[in-house]
Design a protein around this motif. Sequence first.
Motif, mmCIF file in Angstrom:
data_model
loop_
_atom_site.group_PDB
_atom_site.id
_atom_site.type_symbol
_atom_site.label_atom_id
_atom_site.label_comp_id
_atom_site.label_asym_id
_atom_site.label_seq_id
_atom_site.Cartn_x
_atom_site.Cartn_y
_atom_site.Cartn_z
ATOM 1 N N SER A 214 0.777 -1.320 -0.227
ATOM 2 C CA SER A 214 0.066 0.070 -0.018
ATOM 3 C C SER A 214 1.071 1.185 -0.155
ATOM 4 O O SER A 214 0.647 2.325 -0.898
ATOM 5 C CB SER A 214 -0.804 -0.025 1.394
ATOM 6 O OG SER A 214 -1.717 1.096 1.263
ATOM 7 N N PHE A 217 2.834 1.346 -3.433
ATOM 8 C CA PHE A 217 1.942 1.586 -4.545
ATOM 9 C C PHE A 217 1.506 3.113 -4.676
ATOM 10 O O PHE A 217 1.359 3.836 -5.610
ATOM 11 C CB PHE A 217 0.934 0.824 -4.878
ATOM 12 C CG PHE A 217 -0.108 0.739 -5.916
ATOM 13 C CD1 PHE A 217 0.622 0.522 -7.142
ATOM 14 C CD2 PHE A 217 -0.939 1.379 -5.751
ATOM 15 C CE1 PHE A 217 -0.466 0.607 -8.298
ATOM 16 C CE2 PHE A 217 -2.159 1.898 -6.938
ATOM 17 C CZ PHE A 217 -1.460 1.267 -8.096
ATOM 18 N N MET A 402 -7.106 2.142 -8.673
ATOM 19 C CA MET A 402 -6.096 2.270 -7.878
ATOM 20 C C MET A 402 -6.546 1.788 -6.409
ATOM 21 O O MET A 402 -5.985 1.156 -5.603
ATOM 22 C CB MET A 402 -5.706 3.574 -7.503
ATOM 23 C CG MET A 402 -4.750 4.073 -8.787
ATOM 24 S SD MET A 402 -4.259 5.832 -8.276
ATOM 25 C CE MET A 402 -3.136 6.146 -9.885
ATOM 26 N N VAL A 405 -5.904 -2.212 -5.577
ATOM 27 C CA VAL A 405 -4.708 -2.837 -5.568
ATOM 28 C C VAL A 405 -4.378 -3.181 -4.025
ATOM 29 O O VAL A 405 -3.907 -2.445 -3.358
ATOM 30 C CB VAL A 405 -3.573 -1.912 -6.024
ATOM 31 C CG1 VAL A 405 -2.247 -2.582 -5.881
ATOM 32 C CG2 VAL A 405 -3.731 -1.345 -7.490
ATOM 33 N N THR A 406 -4.660 -4.526 -3.636
ATOM 34 C CA THR A 406 -4.483 -4.957 -2.461
ATOM 35 C C THR A 406 -4.331 -6.429 -2.766
ATOM 36 O O THR A 406 -4.326 -7.171 -3.499
ATOM 37 C CB THR A 406 -5.697 -5.007 -1.415
ATOM 38 O OG1 THR A 406 -6.859 -5.630 -2.190
ATOM 39 C CG2 THR A 406 -6.115 -3.424 -1.288
ATOM 40 N N THR A 407 -3.225 -7.126 -1.730
ATOM 41 C CA THR A 407 -3.040 -8.460 -1.609
ATOM 42 C C THR A 407 -3.240 -9.209 -0.352
ATOM 43 O O THR A 407 -3.272 -8.440 0.647
ATOM 44 C CB THR A 407 -1.514 -8.758 -2.294
ATOM 45 O OG1 THR A 407 -1.351 -9.985 -2.245
ATOM 46 C CG2 THR A 407 -0.759 -8.006 -1.157
ATOM 47 N N SER A 425 -2.695 -8.445 -8.074
ATOM 48 C CA SER A 425 -3.366 -7.507 -7.380
ATOM 49 C C SER A 425 -3.031 -6.311 -8.415
ATOM 50 O O SER A 425 -3.831 -5.292 -8.470
ATOM 51 C CB SER A 425 -2.348 -7.179 -5.982
ATOM 52 O OG SER A 425 -1.150 -6.981 -6.207
ATOM 53 N N ILE A 426 -1.845 -6.103 -8.905
ATOM 54 C CA ILE A 426 -1.624 -4.835 -9.738
ATOM 55 C C ILE A 426 -2.606 -5.143 -11.152
ATOM 56 O O ILE A 426 -3.085 -4.037 -11.526
ATOM 57 C CB ILE A 426 -0.210 -4.874 -10.229
ATOM 58 C CG1 ILE A 426 0.597 -4.588 -9.003
ATOM 59 C CG2 ILE A 426 0.210 -3.932 -11.243
ATOM 60 C CD1 ILE A 426 0.565 -3.090 -8.468
ATOM 61 N N LYS A 428 -5.191 -6.505 -11.512
ATOM 62 C CA LYS A 428 -6.705 -6.283 -11.118
ATOM 63 C C LYS A 428 -7.205 -4.694 -10.964
ATOM 64 O O LYS A 428 -8.138 -4.189 -11.595
ATOM 65 C CB LYS A 428 -6.913 -6.801 -9.446
ATOM 66 C CG LYS A 428 -8.627 -6.532 -8.989
ATOM 67 C CD LYS A 428 -8.698 -7.298 -7.966
ATOM 68 C CE LYS A 428 -7.797 -6.693 -6.677
ATOM 69 N NZ LYS A 428 -8.207 -7.461 -5.322
ATOM 70 N N GLY A 429 -6.090 -3.893 -10.498
ATOM 71 C CA GLY A 429 -6.370 -2.387 -10.602
ATOM 72 C C GLY A 429 -6.392 -2.103 -12.134
ATOM 73 O O GLY A 429 -7.070 -1.160 -12.539
ATOM 74 N N THR A 553 2.395 1.771 -11.178
ATOM 75 C CA THR A 553 2.957 0.191 -11.017
ATOM 76 C C THR A 553 4.448 0.046 -11.500
ATOM 77 O O THR A 553 5.184 -0.562 -10.961
ATOM 78 C CB THR A 553 2.226 -0.604 -11.817
ATOM 79 O OG1 THR A 553 2.181 -0.441 -13.336
ATOM 80 C CG2 THR A 553 0.773 -0.615 -11.749
ATOM 81 N N THR A 592 6.957 -5.562 -13.113
ATOM 82 C CA THR A 592 6.189 -4.480 -13.348
ATOM 83 C C THR A 592 7.113 -3.267 -14.174
ATOM 84 O O THR A 592 6.519 -2.634 -15.211
ATOM 85 C CB THR A 592 5.481 -3.764 -12.284
ATOM 86 O OG1 THR A 592 6.403 -3.451 -11.223
ATOM 87 C CG2 THR A 592 4.429 -4.658 -11.608
#
Length: 889
Positions: A214, A217, A402, A405-407, A425-426, A428-429, A553, A592
């Motif tokens: 968090s 990012f 944004m 973006v969680t995991t 997670s990346i 997904k956003g 990212t 990334t």
Amino acid sequence: YFIRNIKMSLCSAAFDEAVCNLDKQDPVYKCVTRVTNEGPTNLPAVLDWGCDMYTATAPLDLTGSTQYFMVVVMGFVAALVSMAVVVIFTKIVLAADEGTERMKKIADTIHAGAKSFLHKEYYYLAIFVLVLFAILCGMLYSSAEVPCGETTEANCNPFIGTPDLSTQGVYTGICFVIGAIMSAAAGYFGMYIATKANVRTTQACSTSMNTGLSVAFKSGAVMGLTVVAFGLLGLSVLFLIFTVSTEDQRLVWQYISGFGFGASSIALFARVGGGIYTKAADVGADLVGKVEAGIPEDDPNNPAVIADNVGDNVGDVAGMGADLFESYVGSIIASATLGYDTYAKQGLSETEYCCIFGVSPATASVNGTYDESIFMTNYALNSVALPFYLSGFGVLCSIIGMKFVTTDADETMDNDVVLGKLLNSIRKGIYIASFLVIGVNAGVCYLVMGNSGQEWNLLGCTYIGLVAGNLIGAFTEYCTAYSEAPTQSIAEKSLTGPATVIIQGLGVGLLSTAFPMFVLVVTVIATNALSGRYGIAISAVSMLSTLGITLATDAYGPVADNAGGIAEMAGDDVDPATRDRTDALDAMGNTTAATGKGFAIGSAALTSIALISAFINAVGLNVVPVDDPVVLGGMLVGATLPFVFAALTMLSVGRAAEAIIVEVRDQFQKHPDLKTPGYVGPEGVPNYTKCIEISTEAALKEMIVPGAMAILFPPALGYLLGALGLVGMLVGSLVGGILLAITMANAGGAWDNAKKYVEKGGLGAGKGKGTDFHDATVVGDTVGDPFKDTSGPALNILVKMMSLISLVLAPSFRLINPTGEAFNADSWWIGLIIFVVAGFPIGWFAYTTAVGQSSLAEEVAGKAADAPAEEAEEASPEVIVDGDAVTQE
């Protein structure tokens, strides 16, 4: 087909006095289509362009002269929202815990080093910008009046209407300075927040991996949103200022092209200078520290370790930010330029003009002066507004993405599982932002271009560009992720030594060009079929519409890398679980970063194609014959330039790295205890400052010649070989530069992650860190460092920058050499002088490179001679051959 041919027949007979006097609502009045052979050459030949665009209006009606603010209102809204989110994210990041005093001290040293380098770099770039401002004012100045009536005089440029050549240079120069300032500011602010977030990410990882993700990012998001905010704000303000002073939109966007040129100038030097800095320090730290001394990566006893971490921020954060800032504004400039040139519908034949307007073509001028409003469709300003609305809504969609973006990954999971969860997670956003853009774009295209007959074609172009960007990014990830076969195949070659690692990596890089190029070819052909060259430019805008999150990212990677380095250097202040979490975040950052480079290259290709198209219009070329020897010669020169540029930057990294290597070896010789695990030396041992100073001085010195070459070649060739030769050069550099950039970026990324794969135990027990297998992949990674972080990323800036320079100087080329012929008597000598000015320093650079290597060898030999006998062997360079150390004289 039958109806279309009837329309063609009607148009052929339309030039008749009776027809000319028809009411505008008469069916014959609406007969004009683009399929007629007499139509304007700058419109797509496959489309049916009826007269409805002169009578219908879009739901967002911008036909009135008071509607200029509505053209860019979405740009202002998105910029203000972005800056508000930047403030929020910055406060969240700065409020996070910094950890122990030792961690703070390390982070402060990195922050100070990055600031010091950028301050020095920007000082020299400020001088460069002022000099170039004066040159632009002179090159674009003329006291001649150039009228543009319905019959074009020799020096009339139909692209820019009736230019006031006495002020054109000043206005373009002002835009150039503003673009340079905003590009530099975006890069600097990104560096600032990245160097503040690194230690906070380390400390956050002591809580959980998601907490660390968090913080890292959000710092990357600050970089991404700052770039889009500054880009949209700068373009919107300049549009309103110049539109108020001149209603000729062609001239407005000619001025604003200087904004893109300023951004590209800073981007090139930031990428080259930052890339040389970071890779010189990285190569020196890896070769002497890990391979020769056998100490771990990011060990605090490595004198170059701080310079390495500083380089990550000045190269991969500030450099990448300036790079994509240039792409972002360049795509909007190209779209607005091509859109207005298309929808203003200048260049009507007499038949079409009579049929549409019901008057004689003689009324197309007022007192012999071009009257733009007579030619304009109701969608001229809407075509300028479309890229602003697509970009603005894309920013809002990125901000929403944004939030996702969680995991749930943690260090107890298998390495591949952790990397997969983090990458998901990346993804997904990004995918949520992309799906939102798909829905929003449909409404935007109808709102801005509805009832024109082109709204759904343009919507298709936005979808194609968006999908192309995601496909190129996904394929780049496949080529470079250590969980995938290409990178694992490189790691497996370490069983037979570093040579096979390098060979396999080059093969992977070369092969990785096929799919991205296929995607780009399909994108260009499909978008051109749908909406011509304007469609190509719109696809580039759409690809970059989610830049806020895609750049986030990418900028996240150096923060995670620094966080891992701080965790290693902090020693007992950081527990093993925290180190494992920072390692996992760093591994995702490597992937990334590679994906971001692929995305940047793809967007650069589409943006460059659009800019080249705008340049062709600007110099009045209707056809560019590929069998013309001048065009072919230009293509050959252009295809060569990326290789020369890459060679110069690689040599620069090599020279700077050698200076670091000498310094690190010297410190290890003077303080041999630095090689002892856990050793803590007195204050000033190791001497980090010396390596930072060497990297700074080397980067600033070595970036001059490659940057000068990129700036000087377009005007030199444009004046010497004319517009046709310059177009050939731009096309050649585009093809050669994009292919070489993909090769270098993907090969470098794959080498880097092949090393990570070995370090994670991917080859099995007994084949990880501290083994010959690991050393082999370190060599590959060292070769790949300047590939992926210096030469490769700088190549796409080179391609875009030369296109922008050409567009900026188009009025000068057209004024001095109206026919665009090669070796024009009035211009060839200008090109020759520039070639001499450009060729001398490049040749001198190549010469001093060889001399510099000899001087360095003498310096090393001198250090060895001055050292005590028992230390002389350590002071001399070594080459590892089949495990044996061989002293090199």
